[in-house]
Design a protein around this motif. Structure first.
Motif: not given
Length: 336
Positions: A156-157, A168-171, A219-220, A244-245
């Motif tokens: 998430e960018v 912000v976060c990687n998943m 998001n990428i 994103s949520a």
């Protein structure tokens, strides 16, 4: 404020715009439907006629992420690659593309949500069947290289108009590529990446988002070969999405709030994180815990429905578990 409970269709949106006379609209908050309607209204010139400005990510940047050919060209400009992919507008073009890539291939509809009308084809006959279904939902279909078995990851960018950009976060998807993200167990932060892989993909994410000129949140998604450091970019969603949520809840970083402020022209340095009240929004969260999203299905309602997971999304909801370890969150999610 007024809330309208109306379908998001071009004529409905224009009726509201004529009535409310807004100065600007944000198209990246209403999912795929809002993006499609925003692009359509912009291209038809109705938004310009009504004197309405598009805030945040501009329409050309949205089109660059949605149209595979433009997206491929944009990534080639900065030396990045996407999974081998061709677009087609009829069955003959689809067959030609499939033979260029080589079977098996993934067929999916462009500008569609939830992997609608998609599937894997092993030969010309299967491709014709899938293409006919995909053309029922879109006038363009995509023929993609089959990367089943590769790791699927997303970042998430957020980026502001001053070119400040953070992840912000990687998943990481528990299931390998081939299962739709919406049907996949997703864990944040990633569990199997080395430090080198994590920073390689982070650096690429920032480079791509800056090059595309996205303002707000996106998001990428990546495919990463588990046996090497070879990766390719699957897609960029220039909007707030399901992930994103999850990222907002997982990190305590209010993505929708920040993205709205960025669309209004503020920068990351001046926005305060509305959750912590102390840090600015230009601050990457670090997690010392694990968050897992597990999808929920409700296939009993429909008889004759296949319960095999694939590239088309079947889940109707999801649960989220938070804990100290991967094992803990997996068990918590299963119990819900």
């Amino acid at each position: 404020d007024k809330v309208y409970f109306l379908p998001i269709r071009p004529h409905v949106v224009m009726d509201i715009i004529r009535k409310e006379k807004p100065d600007g609209i944000i198209v990246s908050m209403g999912g795929q439907t809002a993006l499609n309607v925003g692009v359509e209204l912009w291209n038809s010139g109705e938004l310009q006629k009504a004197g309405v400005e598009v805030l945040g990510t501009q329409i050309p940047a949205i089109e660059a992420t949605e149209d595979r050919e433009i997206f491929s060209q944009k990534l080639a400009e900065i030396g990045e690659s996407i999974a081998l992919s061709y677009s087609a507008t009829n069955i003959d073009e689809a067959l030609e593309a499939a033979n260029k890539i080589g079977y098996p291939i993934l067929v999916r509809a462009a500008f569609a949500l939830g992997g609608l009308g998609s599937g894997f084809a092993a030969d010309d006959e299967e491709l014709k069947d899938l293409a006919a279904k995909a053309f029922a939902t879109s006038n363009q279909i995509l023929i993609d290289q089959d990367l089943r078995g590769w790791k699927e990851l997303e970042y998430e960018v957020v980026r502001d108009s001053s070119d400040n950009c953070i992840t912000v976060c990687n998943m990481e998807n528990f299931d390998p590529l081939g299962v739709h993200t919406g049907d996949s167990i997703v864990v944040a932060p990633s569990q199997t990446l080395t430090n080198r892989e994590y920073f390689m993909l982070r650096k690429t994410a920032l480079k791509v988002v800056r090059h595309l000129g996205i303002v707000g949140e996106c998001n990428i998604q990546y495919a990463l070969n588990p046996k090497s450091e070879k990766y390719c970019i699957i897609e960029v969603n220039a909007r707030l999405s399901r992930s994103s949520a999850l990222a907002s809840k997982a990190t305590g970083y209010p993505l929708a709030y920040v993205a709205t402020k960025l669309s209004l022209g503020k920068d990351l340095v001046t926005i305060r994180n509305s959750v912590t009240k102390t840090t600015t929004a230009c601050f990457e969260p670090s997690l010392d815990y694990c968050v897992l999203k597990m999808p929920r299905w409700d296939l009993k309602k429909f008889n004759r429905v296949s319960n095999k997971l694939g590239s088309s999304m079947l889940s109707v909801g999801e649960v989220m578990a938070i804990g100290r370890t991967f094992e803990e969150v997996m068990q918590k999610a299963c119990r819900m």
